[in-house]
Design a protein around this motif. Structure first.
Motif, PDB file in Angstrom:
ATOM      1  N   LEU A 115      20.292  -7.987-166.313  1.00 60.25           N
ATOM      2  CA  LEU A 115      20.626  -8.761-165.116  1.00 60.25           C
ATOM      3  C   LEU A 115      21.397 -10.029-165.483  1.00 60.25           C
ATOM      4  CD1 LEU A 115      17.270  -8.326-163.160  1.00 60.25           C
ATOM      5  CD2 LEU A 115      19.463  -7.207-162.690  1.00 60.25           C
ATOM      6  N   TYR A 116      21.047 -10.638-166.629  1.00 60.22           N
ATOM      7  CA  TYR A 116      21.795 -11.810-167.098  1.00 60.22           C
ATOM      8  C   TYR A 116      23.254 -11.432-167.385  1.00 60.22           C
ATOM      9  CZ  TYR A 116      23.754 -15.101-170.455  1.00 60.22           C
ATOM     10  OH  TYR A 116      24.605 -15.961-171.121  1.00 60.22           O
ATOM     11  N   LEU A 118      24.999  -9.084-166.041  1.00 56.11           N
ATOM     12  CA  LEU A 118      25.685  -8.899-164.760  1.00 56.11           C
ATOM     13  C   LEU A 118      26.080 -10.244-164.154  1.00 56.11           C
ATOM     14  CD1 LEU A 118      23.476  -6.074-163.200  1.00 56.11           C
ATOM     15  CD2 LEU A 118      25.893  -5.872-163.808  1.00 56.11           C
ATOM     16  N   GLU A 119      25.167 -11.208-164.211  1.00 61.36           N
ATOM     17  CA  GLU A 119      25.469 -12.558-163.710  1.00 61.36           C
ATOM     18  C   GLU A 119      26.629 -13.171-164.486  1.00 61.36           C
ATOM     19  OE1 GLU A 119      22.032 -15.033-163.848  1.00 61.36           O
ATOM     20  OE2 GLU A 119      20.827 -13.733-162.559  1.00 61.36           O
ATOM     21  N   LYS A 120      26.610 -12.962-165.799  1.00 60.53           N
ATOM     22  CA  LYS A 120      27.661 -13.512-166.657  1.00 60.53           C
ATOM     23  C   LYS A 120      29.022 -12.920-166.294  1.00 60.53           C
ATOM     24  CE  LYS A 120      29.442 -15.389-170.472  1.00 60.53           C
ATOM     25  NZ  LYS A 120      29.638 -16.825-170.664  1.00 60.53           N
ATOM     26  N   GLU A 121      29.072 -11.611-166.088  1.00 62.27           N
ATOM     27  CA  GLU A 121      30.327 -10.951-165.726  1.00 62.27           C
ATOM     28  C   GLU A 121      30.882 -11.510-164.418  1.00 62.27           C
ATOM     29  OE1 GLU A 121      29.497  -6.795-165.600  1.00 62.27           O
ATOM     30  OE2 GLU A 121      29.025  -6.665-167.742  1.00 62.27           O
ATOM     31  N   LYS A 122      30.004 -11.720-163.453  1.00 59.27           N
ATOM     32  CA  LYS A 122      30.439 -12.267-162.163  1.00 59.27           C
ATOM     33  C   LYS A 122      30.925 -13.704-162.315  1.00 59.27           C
ATOM     34  CE  LYS A 122      27.272  -9.343-159.512  1.00 59.27           C
ATOM     35  NZ  LYS A 122      26.027  -9.314-158.696  1.00 59.27           N
ATOM     36  N   ALA A 123      30.222 -14.483-163.152  1.00 57.47           N
ATOM     37  CA  ALA A 123      30.612 -15.877-163.370  1.00 57.47           C
ATOM     38  C   ALA A 123      31.989 -15.962-164.021  1.00 57.47           C
ATOM     39  CB  ALA A 123      29.571 -16.579-164.238  1.00 57.47           C
ATOM     40  N   VAL A 124      32.266 -15.064-164.969  1.00 55.04           N
ATOM     41  CA  VAL A 124      33.570 -15.061-165.639  1.00 55.04           C
ATOM     42  C   VAL A 124      34.681 -14.714-164.645  1.00 55.04           C
ATOM     43  CG1 VAL A 124      34.978 -13.887-167.380  1.00 55.04           C
ATOM     44  CG2 VAL A 124      32.657 -14.600-167.941  1.00 55.04           C
ATOM     45  N   LEU A 125      34.433 -13.753-163.777  1.00 53.46           N
ATOM     46  CA  LEU A 125      35.427 -13.404-162.754  1.00 53.46           C
ATOM     47  C   LEU A 125      35.728 -14.596-161.845  1.00 53.46           C
ATOM     48  CD1 LEU A 125      34.301  -9.807-161.697  1.00 53.46           C
ATOM     49  CD2 LEU A 125      36.391 -10.429-162.908  1.00 53.46           C
ATOM     50  N   LYS A 222      21.559 -22.088-168.466  1.00 58.93           N
ATOM     51  CA  LYS A 222      20.771 -21.134-169.239  1.00 58.93           C
ATOM     52  C   LYS A 222      21.017 -21.385-170.725  1.00 58.93           C
ATOM     53  CE  LYS A 222      20.083 -17.266-166.071  1.00 58.93           C
ATOM     54  NZ  LYS A 222      20.270 -18.033-164.854  1.00 58.93           N
ATOM     55  N   VAL A 223      19.945 -21.370-171.499  1.00 52.60           N
ATOM     56  CA  VAL A 223      20.055 -21.525-172.947  1.00 52.60           C
ATOM     57  C   VAL A 223      19.971 -20.142-173.582  1.00 52.60           C
ATOM     58  CG1 VAL A 223      18.963 -22.417-175.041  1.00 52.60           C
ATOM     59  CG2 VAL A 223      19.107 -23.856-172.993  1.00 52.60           C
ATOM     60  N   PHE A 272      16.185 -10.449-173.382  1.00 54.28           N
ATOM     61  CA  PHE A 272      16.111 -10.179-174.820  1.00 54.28           C
ATOM     62  C   PHE A 272      16.940  -8.955-175.155  1.00 54.28           C
ATOM     63  CE2 PHE A 272      13.595  -8.218-178.438  1.00 54.28           C
ATOM     64  CZ  PHE A 272      13.997  -9.139-179.399  1.00 54.28           C
ATOM     65  N   SER A 273      17.715  -9.049-176.243  1.00 55.95           N
ATOM     66  CA  SER A 273      18.486  -7.893-176.702  1.00 55.95           C
ATOM     67  C   SER A 273      18.522  -7.863-178.219  1.00 55.95           C
ATOM     68  CB  SER A 273      19.915  -7.919-176.139  1.00 55.95           C
ATOM     69  OG  SER A 273      20.647  -9.007-176.661  1.00 55.95           O
TER      70      SER A 273
END
Length: 370
Positions: A115-116, A118-125, A222-223, A272-273
């Motif tokens: 989910l993070y 996905l949020e990151k991809e949207k923020a970059v767009l 976010k850290v 976590f990844s």
């Protein structure tokens, strides 16, 4: 229980013809399939195709039956599906994501990390849209990486890692770190803050202070901590979460270490990844053209995706630019805003977003695509 098969390519066809699928049918389930390719027939091997995946069918599970599972997994979570599994064609078994990742030796991410992303991809767009409208690069960025030092405990073991080529120890002064954080806080930055590029952040005794301060002055940020995992155990996992870490990324070098790190994810509420460790040939990008990988296009988001600030204060072209020889600006001499809104960097970012990688040799030789 209803079952949706996501993917109707080669793996999907193999699954439909497998013993595993026969057992699924014997369980008297209602089965449908979905694929992002809308040109597929309405019926495939007697299975009806769903037109949309934008609703949650009651008591439905999803079995991913395609190779590009990470994007599919994220798409399923975005649509609200919680019971998502993966078909492993080698063992002819349907597995949980964790079990599949452990056996395939590739990549693992939990639901929060998906989910993070996905949020990151949207923020970059959104960042790209803002940059094209305003030409204000500083206000368009989504992540800042602060390299606390150029030190890594694995440097001597990994000759391909830029940290192994360090000839002079560099540690970013705490005053500089706080100045960067304060400037971002004053701008109400709500993106991601990292404390790594080629350093191992967990060996820096100041790390927890910096994380705590970041969350204090930028509560909406976010850290994200990226570690090689050597010092990561259950205690460290918990304490990183408690101090304010939102995203924890690690690399497992070797099968047993990779599996050990995946097993640390025991339900702690943190993204976590784990990546199975393979070092690429980035140390040669200053002199050699990549011929191993071909990018579908040359567009790169670089600064909008992540601003790299190296331990000596230099702004690099990206996280691959470990030598940072291009004199793009230094945070010890001016503000981050002035560094990024310099016309030279604006033209550089604008060119990359239009597919022009000719500004610097490292970009010409690179195959990465942000």
């Amino acid at each position: 229980m209803n079952t949706i098969l996501f993917g109707a390519g080669n793996i999907g066809h193999k699954f439909i013809q497998s013993k595993c699928f026969e057992e699924l049918k014997a369980d008297h389930r209602k089965i449908a399939f979905y694929d992002n390719n809308n040109e597929l027939p309405k019926i495939l091997e007697g299975i009806e195709r769903l037109d949309k995946l934008d609703y949650v069918a009651q008591n439905s599970e999803v079995i991913i039956t395609c190779g590009a599972w990470t994007q599919v997994y994220r798409q399923c979570l975005e649509c609200g599906y919680k019971d998502v599994k993966i078909y492993d064609e080698k063992s002819d078994k349907v597995m949980t994501l964790k079990d599949y990742s452990r056996s395939s030796l590739g990549y693992y991410e939990n639901e929060k990390c998906a989910l993070y992303q996905l949020e990151k991809e949207k923020a970059v767009l959104l960042g790209k849209e803002k940059f094209f409208k305003t030409r204000n690069l500083y206000e368009s960025i989504t992540e800042v990486a602060i390299m606390l030092s150029n030190l890594c405990n694995y440097a001597s073991a990994h000759s391909k890692c830029p940290a192994s080529h360090v000839t002079e120890k560099q540690i970013m002064p705490s005053k500089m770190v706080y100045r960067i954080l304060d400037e971002l806080a004053q701008s109400e930055f709500s993106g991601t803050i990292c404390f790594h590029i080629y350093n191992e952040p967990l060996i820096d005794p100041r790390l927890f202070m910096f994380i705590e301060y970041t969350k204090k002055v930028m509560p909406k940020s976010k850290v994200r901590i990226y570690t090689n995992g050597y010092y990561l155990n259950e205690t460290m996992f918990v304490e990183l979460k408690e101090i304010g870490t939102d995203v924890l990324v690690t690399t497992g070098y070797g099968k047993s270490e990779y599996k050990r790190l995946i097993d640390l994810d025991n339900g702690i509420e943190m993204a976590f990844s784990v990546l199975y460790g393979n070092l690429d040939d980035r140390i040669d990008y200053y002199t050699k053209r990549n011929t191993t990988y071909i990018v579908s296009n040359d567009v790169c988001d670089t600064y909008i995706y992540q601003v790299p600030i190296y331990a000596d204060g230099d702004i690099g072209t990206c996280c691959l630019d470990y030598k940072h020889p291009y004199a793009l600006g230094n945070i010890s001499k001016t503000s981050l805003e002035k560094c990024l809104n310099n016309e030279r960097l604006i033209k550089f970012q604008d060119g990359l977003l239009k597919g022009d990688r000719t500004s610097f040799t490292i970009c010409t030789n690179c195959y990465w695509k942000r």
